[in-house]
Design an enzyme around this catalytic site. Structure first.
Site, PDB file in Angstrom:
ATOM      1  N   GLY A 119       0.563  -1.356   0.002  1.00  0.00           N
ATOM      2  CA  GLY A 119      -0.330   0.070   0.304  1.00  0.00           C
ATOM      3  C   GLY A 119       1.342   0.851  -0.078  1.00  0.00           C
ATOM      4  O   GLY A 119       0.156   2.210   0.323  1.00  0.00           O
ATOM      5  N   MET A 131      -0.216  -8.401   2.112  1.00  0.00           N
ATOM      6  CA  MET A 131       0.622  -9.382   3.452  1.00  0.00           C
ATOM      7  C   MET A 131       0.066  -8.889   4.720  1.00  0.00           C
ATOM      8  O   MET A 131       0.461  -8.127   5.061  1.00  0.00           O
ATOM      9  CB  MET A 131       1.973  -9.524   3.167  1.00  0.00           C
ATOM     10  CG  MET A 131       2.200 -10.543   2.175  1.00  0.00           C
ATOM     11  SD  MET A 131       4.462 -10.762   2.869  1.00  0.00           S
ATOM     12  CE  MET A 131       4.905  -9.472   1.084  1.00  0.00           C
ATOM     13  N   CYS A 164      12.347 -10.414   9.456  1.00  0.00           N
ATOM     14  CA  CYS A 164      11.299 -10.311   8.473  1.00  0.00           C
ATOM     15  C   CYS A 164      11.241 -11.107   7.567  1.00  0.00           C
ATOM     16  O   CYS A 164      10.297 -11.169   6.608  1.00  0.00           O
ATOM     17  CB  CYS A 164      10.698  -9.419   9.224  1.00  0.00           C
ATOM     18  SG  CYS A 164       8.535  -9.136   7.993  1.00  0.00           S
ATOM     19  N   CYS A 218       9.355  -3.772  11.261  1.00  0.00           N
ATOM     20  CA  CYS A 218       8.759  -4.444  10.648  1.00  0.00           C
ATOM     21  C   CYS A 218       7.407  -4.881  10.878  1.00  0.00           C
ATOM     22  O   CYS A 218       6.994  -5.167  11.737  1.00  0.00           O
ATOM     23  CB  CYS A 218       9.748  -5.057   9.965  1.00  0.00           C
ATOM     24  SG  CYS A 218       9.369  -6.497   8.796  1.00  0.00           S
TER      25      CYS A 218
END
Length: 373
Positions: free
Chosen positions: A15, A38, A103, A200
């Site tokens: 986004g 995600m 991550c 994250c």
């Protein structure tokens, strides 16, 4: 011109402007592009607003604008098990973890990559500022992004050759202002959206408040290295080696007015050590030990490497000698380094190429371990 239409690329779309332009460029190059959002964290705030919902709306708007299919996939369990539990365990151990490195390794280039393969992907792509170069024999080299201030190879240093084989970084040859310009020229709805910061997938929450939801604060004594009591600390997990702010001691303890820094921790006694001066002796070290050492290309089990390294993001490279044995390494510095922090990543470079890296276990000063945990 090669026909890319038979090559399917699944793009991780957050986004934000970077992943939006990533999808745009691949679409313009004729690839068969699918966008995936995600959801890795339940981030509903106190007011019941979920920023992930807002971000997903931006993904939908951009995907519709450029004409690609899109899906949302939930990796909250994988993120909790593989990244967040590690993050908490590191803080419990008195270390300062880098969740973005984990991550990328476990979610964006593992859970997401595996999911993309079920959609028939030939490659995955993300909006990271990094580059890949492919040799004729198929070996992939990960190179720094052209935008030096945005280069993200530090966070990608744990990626394997197998992961890199399946990865594209379309923004690696661009500078950030160029990416914004491309988004504006294409009329993308995310063109002016501000960059996300913070941990994250956890975003810009107040870190101290956030951490206290999961780990009980354990206040203790704040001491100088020579044993002077400087008051109470709020809990070792809230401080990192070399930190200046948040100590609450200022210049009220007599002597000179030089600023105070965190210069050490003793987890067993719950003591936070502080000292005056940016280059306080206790902050300087001459070598480090790392574990979980990993290279992006196949390397011998045991070898010595002369290269450069970064010990934190956006830091200039420093010359080092690396003695590797299995997944452990001793890294010897050409010049003493400041605030080498257990839990952070050490990342190795050969010129433009990111070779890999590991996680810092201990720092040493002339053979003596620094009291950083």
């Amino acid at each position: 011109m090669s026909d890319n239409s038979k090559t399917r690329v699944v793009v991780g779309m957050s986004g934000g402007v970077d992943s939006s332009v990533t999808a745009l460029l691949l679409k313009e190059q004729g690839y068969d592009v699918i966008g995936i959002f995600m959801k890795n964290w339940d981030d509903t705030d106190e007011n019941g607003v979920c920023t992930a919902t807002e971000d997903y709306k931006d993904v939908v708007a951009v995907a519709d604008q450029i004409g690609i299919p899109y899906y949302s996939v939930n990796f909250e369990k994988e993120y909790w098990d593989r990244v967040f539990e590690y993050f908490l365990a590191e803080y419990r151990a008195g270390r300062t973890p880098n969740p973005d490195v984990m991550c990328n390794k476990e979610i964006k280039f593992k859970a997401f990559l595996d999911y993309a393969m079920t959609l028939g992907a030939d490659y995955v792509a993300t909006g990271h500022y990094a580059r890949v170069a492919r040799d004729e024999d198929g070996t992939v080299h990960m190179l720094r992004g052209v935008d030096n201030g945005k280069d993200q190879t530090y966070f990608l240093s744990q990626l394997s050759q197998e992961q890199l084989q399946k990865t594209m970084f379309p923004l690696g040859h661009l500078e950030k202002p160029e990416v914004r310009k491309l988004a504006e020229e294409a009329g993308l709805s995310t063109a002016k959206k501000k960059d996300s910061t913070g941990i994250c997938f956890i975003g810009e929450k107040n870190f101290k408040n956030f951490l206290s939801n999961y780990l009980p604060a354990q206040p203790g004594r704040m001491m100088t290295v020579d044993g002077r009591d400087m008051g109470e600390h709020a809990g070792l997990m809230y401080y990192t080696i070399g930190q200046r702010g948040g100590l609450g001691i200022g210049g009220q303890h007599g002597g000179d007015n030089a600023p105070w820094f965190v210069v050490g921790k003793d987890l067993s006694k719950n003591i936070l050590y502080v000292g005056q001066g940016f280059y306080h002796d206790s902050l300087m070290s001459t070598s480090l030990e790392a574990s979980q050492v990993h290279f992006t290309r196949e390397m011998p089990e045991e070898f010595t490497l002369e290269c450069t390294a970064k010990f934190r993001y956006r830091q200039p490279d420093s010359k080092v000698t690396v003695h590797v044995k299995g997944d452990k390494a001793e890294v010897i510095f050409a010049e003493p380094q400041r605030a080498i922090t257990p839990g952070q990543a050490v990342v190795f470079y050969d010129g433009e190429e990111c070779l890999g890296g590991g996680l810092i276990d201990n720092a040493y000063r002339d053979g003596q371990v620094c009291q950083y945990i």
